[in-house]
Design a protein around this motif. Sequence first.
Motif, PDB file in Angstrom:
ATOM      1  N   VAL A 355       0.580  -1.363  -0.207  1.00  0.00           N
ATOM      2  CA  VAL A 355       0.126   0.123   0.553  1.00  0.00           C
ATOM      3  C   VAL A 355       0.969   1.707  -0.276  1.00  0.00           C
ATOM      4  O   VAL A 355       0.411   2.040   0.347  1.00  0.00           O
ATOM      5  N   ARG A 356       2.337   0.932  -0.442  1.00  0.00           N
ATOM      6  CA  ARG A 356       3.024   2.699  -0.439  1.00  0.00           C
ATOM      7  C   ARG A 356       2.698   3.055  -0.973  1.00  0.00           C
ATOM      8  O   ARG A 356       2.625   2.602  -2.530  1.00  0.00           O
ATOM      9  N   PRO A 357       2.326   4.089  -1.718  1.00  0.00           N
ATOM     10  CA  PRO A 357       1.773   5.228  -2.301  1.00  0.00           C
ATOM     11  C   PRO A 357       2.639   5.873  -3.264  1.00  0.00           C
ATOM     12  O   PRO A 357       2.439   5.924  -4.797  1.00  0.00           O
ATOM     13  N   TYR A 358       4.189   5.082  -3.713  1.00  0.00           N
ATOM     14  CA  TYR A 358       4.976   4.653  -4.923  1.00  0.00           C
ATOM     15  C   TYR A 358       4.492   3.978  -5.683  1.00  0.00           C
ATOM     16  O   TYR A 358       5.355   3.628  -6.717  1.00  0.00           O
ATOM     17  N   LEU A 359       3.858   3.222  -4.804  1.00  0.00           N
ATOM     18  CA  LEU A 359       3.364   1.714  -6.283  1.00  0.00           C
ATOM     19  C   LEU A 359       2.552   2.105  -6.848  1.00  0.00           C
ATOM     20  O   LEU A 359       1.283   2.436  -6.629  1.00  0.00           O
ATOM     21  N   ARG A 360       3.100   2.436  -8.221  1.00  0.00           N
ATOM     22  CA  ARG A 360       1.367   3.130  -8.944  1.00  0.00           C
ATOM     23  C   ARG A 360       0.870   2.441 -10.023  1.00  0.00           C
ATOM     24  O   ARG A 360       0.452   2.601 -10.766  1.00  0.00           O
ATOM     25  N   SER A 361       2.304   1.728 -10.961  1.00  0.00           N
ATOM     26  CA  SER A 361       2.399   1.102 -12.349  1.00  0.00           C
ATOM     27  C   SER A 361       1.734   0.115 -12.619  1.00  0.00           C
ATOM     28  O   SER A 361       2.486  -1.231 -11.757  1.00  0.00           O
ATOM     29  N   ILE A 362       1.604  -0.669 -13.555  1.00  0.00           N
ATOM     30  CA  ILE A 362       1.265  -2.130 -13.841  1.00  0.00           C
ATOM     31  C   ILE A 362       2.429  -2.392 -13.621  1.00  0.00           C
ATOM     32  O   ILE A 362       2.650  -3.742 -13.030  1.00  0.00           O
ATOM     33  N   ALA A 363       3.970  -1.903 -13.952  1.00  0.00           N
ATOM     34  CA  ALA A 363       5.185  -2.490 -14.427  1.00  0.00           C
ATOM     35  C   ALA A 363       5.809  -2.558 -12.899  1.00  0.00           C
ATOM     36  O   ALA A 363       5.816  -3.778 -12.341  1.00  0.00           O
ATOM     37  N   GLN A 364       5.199  -1.908 -11.724  1.00  0.00           N
ATOM     38  CA  GLN A 364       5.442  -1.734 -10.824  1.00  0.00           C
ATOM     39  C   GLN A 364       4.900  -3.614  -9.685  1.00  0.00           C
ATOM     40  O   GLN A 364       5.443  -4.155  -9.288  1.00  0.00           O
ATOM     41  N   PHE A 365       3.388  -3.112 -10.021  1.00  0.00           N
ATOM     42  CA  PHE A 365       2.541  -4.411  -9.537  1.00  0.00           C
ATOM     43  C   PHE A 365       2.854  -5.832 -10.145  1.00  0.00           C
ATOM     44  O   PHE A 365       3.247  -6.254  -9.260  1.00  0.00           O
ATOM     45  N   ARG A 366       3.300  -6.218 -11.312  1.00  0.00           N
ATOM     46  CA  ARG A 366       3.848  -7.016 -11.714  1.00  0.00           C
ATOM     47  C   ARG A 366       5.637  -7.924 -10.836  1.00  0.00           C
ATOM     48  O   ARG A 366       5.792  -8.623 -10.387  1.00  0.00           O
ATOM     49  N   LEU A 367       6.382  -6.373 -10.521  1.00  0.00           N
ATOM     50  CA  LEU A 367       7.978  -6.503 -10.170  1.00  0.00           C
ATOM     51  C   LEU A 367       7.232  -6.588  -8.110  1.00  0.00           C
ATOM     52  O   LEU A 367       8.084  -7.773  -7.708  1.00  0.00           O
ATOM     53  N   PHE A 368       5.880  -6.364  -8.074  1.00  0.00           N
ATOM     54  CA  PHE A 368       5.730  -6.959  -6.594  1.00  0.00           C
ATOM     55  C   PHE A 368       5.504  -8.305  -5.894  1.00  0.00           C
ATOM     56  O   PHE A 368       5.605  -8.884  -5.545  1.00  0.00           O
ATOM     57  N   LEU A 369       4.732  -9.392  -7.542  1.00  0.00           N
ATOM     58  CA  LEU A 369       4.408 -10.227  -7.365  1.00  0.00           C
ATOM     59  C   LEU A 369       5.656 -10.760  -8.012  1.00  0.00           C
ATOM     60  O   LEU A 369       5.580 -12.340  -7.097  1.00  0.00           O
ATOM     61  N   ALA A 370       6.426 -10.124  -7.984  1.00  0.00           N
ATOM     62  CA  ALA A 370       7.561 -11.171  -8.238  1.00  0.00           C
ATOM     63  C   ALA A 370       8.136 -11.093  -7.810  1.00  0.00           C
ATOM     64  O   ALA A 370       9.135 -12.449  -6.874  1.00  0.00           O
ATOM     65  N   LEU A 371       8.303  -9.839  -6.883  1.00  0.00           N
ATOM     66  CA  LEU A 371       8.828 -10.173  -5.227  1.00  0.00           C
ATOM     67  C   LEU A 371       8.253 -11.180  -4.042  1.00  0.00           C
ATOM     68  O   LEU A 371       9.062 -11.421  -3.638  1.00  0.00           O
ATOM     69  N   CYS A 372       6.686 -10.803  -4.262  1.00  0.00           N
ATOM     70  CA  CYS A 372       6.264 -12.150  -3.373  1.00  0.00           C
ATOM     71  C   CYS A 372       6.397 -13.469  -3.676  1.00  0.00           C
ATOM     72  O   CYS A 372       7.005 -14.352  -3.122  1.00  0.00           O
ATOM     73  N   VAL A 373       6.866 -13.700  -5.350  1.00  0.00           N
ATOM     74  CA  VAL A 373       7.316 -15.786  -5.035  1.00  0.00           C
ATOM     75  C   VAL A 373       8.516 -15.835  -4.560  1.00  0.00           C
ATOM     76  O   VAL A 373       9.114 -16.824  -3.895  1.00  0.00           O
ATOM     77  N   LYS A 374       9.807 -14.707  -4.724  1.00  0.00           N
ATOM     78  CA  LYS A 374      10.596 -15.131  -4.287  1.00  0.00           C
ATOM     79  C   LYS A 374      10.592 -15.098  -3.084  1.00  0.00           C
ATOM     80  O   LYS A 374      11.834 -15.755  -2.584  1.00  0.00           O
ATOM     81  N   LEU A 375      10.172 -14.513  -1.963  1.00  0.00           N
ATOM     82  CA  LEU A 375      10.694 -14.170  -0.507  1.00  0.00           C
ATOM     83  C   LEU A 375       9.527 -15.149  -0.164  1.00  0.00           C
ATOM     84  O   LEU A 375      10.140 -15.759   1.285  1.00  0.00           O
ATOM     85  N   LEU A 376       8.615 -15.830  -0.545  1.00  0.00           N
ATOM     86  CA  LEU A 376       7.733 -16.765  -0.047  1.00  0.00           C
ATOM     87  C   LEU A 376       7.841 -18.179  -0.239  1.00  0.00           C
ATOM     88  O   LEU A 376       7.874 -18.983   1.087  1.00  0.00           O
ATOM     89  N   HIS A 377       9.003 -18.347  -1.023  1.00  0.00           N
ATOM     90  CA  HIS A 377      10.022 -20.301  -1.231  1.00  0.00           C
ATOM     91  C   HIS A 377       8.402 -20.198  -1.535  1.00  0.00           C
ATOM     92  O   HIS A 377       8.736 -21.768  -0.810  1.00  0.00           O
ATOM     93  N   ASP A 378       7.895 -20.892  -2.247  1.00  0.00           N
ATOM     94  CA  ASP A 378       6.412 -21.486  -1.777  1.00  0.00           C
ATOM     95  C   ASP A 378       6.616 -22.537  -3.700  1.00  0.00           C
ATOM     96  O   ASP A 378       6.140 -21.639  -4.763  1.00  0.00           O
ATOM     97  N   GLU A 379       7.020 -23.619  -3.649  1.00  0.00           N
ATOM     98  CA  GLU A 379       6.781 -24.272  -5.534  1.00  0.00           C
ATOM     99  C   GLU A 379       5.757 -24.440  -6.107  1.00  0.00           C
ATOM    100  O   GLU A 379       5.870 -24.416  -7.039  1.00  0.00           O
ATOM    101  N   ASP A 380       4.828 -24.873  -5.287  1.00  0.00           N
ATOM    102  CA  ASP A 380       3.305 -24.613  -5.146  1.00  0.00           C
ATOM    103  C   ASP A 380       3.172 -23.384  -6.319  1.00  0.00           C
ATOM    104  O   ASP A 380       2.692 -23.477  -7.502  1.00  0.00           O
ATOM    105  N   ARG A 381       3.083 -22.775  -5.682  1.00  0.00           N
ATOM    106  CA  ARG A 381       2.677 -21.197  -6.205  1.00  0.00           C
ATOM    107  C   ARG A 381       3.744 -21.073  -7.370  1.00  0.00           C
ATOM    108  O   ARG A 381       3.131 -20.382  -8.378  1.00  0.00           O
TER     109      ARG A 381
END
Length: 409
Positions: A355-381
């Motif tokens: 919810v940080r205000p500097y997350l505004r673009s579709i590109a940033q939100f896609r990067l955010f999802l990539a960061l979720c994958v990287k940090l959560l270490h969930d192979e199934d997802r």
Amino acid sequence: MKTPNHTMHLPKGLYLSPMVRGSELAMRMLAREHGNASLCYSPMLRDKDVISVHQQWKETTNKEKWKRVQIDAAGRTDSVEETAYLLIHDTCTDDTANCVVQLCGSSPESIGQATAAVLDLYANINDCVLPAGIDLNLGCPQQCASDEGFGAFLVERNPEAAISCISSMRSAIDSHCIQLMGNKPTLSAKIRLMKSFDDTLFFIRKLHKAGIDYIAIHCRLPKDKHDGGADWDTGRKIVAALESTLPVILNGGVCDYDCATSMLKQTNCHAVMIATGYLHNHRNFHPSDTCISVSELSIACEYLDYAEMYPPPSYLYIQKHLRWILRHILQPSDDFTFDKYDFSDPRVKLWTFLVRPYLRSIAQFRLFLALCVKLLHDEDRTNRIPESISSLIEDVSFKIVKEGGQTNQ
């Protein structure tokens, strides 16, 4: 006096509920194409904002004026700017004839003017295609509705004014459509259960006499908001009492296709309206034998694809959707060891970062999802995400997301 809508065709099945910053064009198209929705509602629009937009629109032909919605440091938008975007830019010809525009207000005169304004805007902007219907919000239980006297609080404090609002809307629709040979928009109201079955039924019958073509009922009391179980049994009794005189749409407590089917069978309602169920996972509303298991991250990716095709008024819409979709994995209510204040847990960091205000673009939100994958270490997802995200995982970091991916280009 009600003028019967002889051309009305009200689809059965599943409806996407009106939701503030939740049922914008991107979500409506997604719900239709991948969520089995047969009818979709717009976000709620305030009558005075609609009237203001219409007046300004008549004074200028510059549609680009409303292409940007300004957001202040506190994350607030100008409601007229946002309403203008929703009315003028957040629709398309594939959407209009299957979209119900929801209005709110407490003044019969103002709500009638807003109804006429919506019809005039659509007739001139959307290739003369009018919306499928116009709905009056008589069920909102939030503080803003209490402060402004609309929604459930109008029904509670001045039910006769609510009836007069419907009469005014009926007159506006009939006056605008008097020369139309095809379908004219339906008129409906969305309410909540009142203190008793008899009170609710009496009020619905007065709404029907004033001009509604159908009624949508959230099967909870206003004080319950979205908490606790929905009272489907009272909904069933209302459907039975109205018999074939008025179609009834029921809402509340529906999380997937099987649940929606149960409501239809138990209550015999015309259709089922769904709100948070669609926000959590739009793909849950297909028959279970045809439903393919899709991870939350894939659902989020799909929403971003639609938000890119049909840009919402602001990034606030995208943040809201991603928080609903990712809530289960970033704020797990079924994990009793989870501590939402433990910032050593990457789930907590990701949730607050979203919810940080500097997350505004579709590109940033896609990067955010990539960061979720990287940090959560969930192979199934991780194994069930599209290439558009998996290709970003290796180099992504909080810093790269914040900077909009510039260091990753």
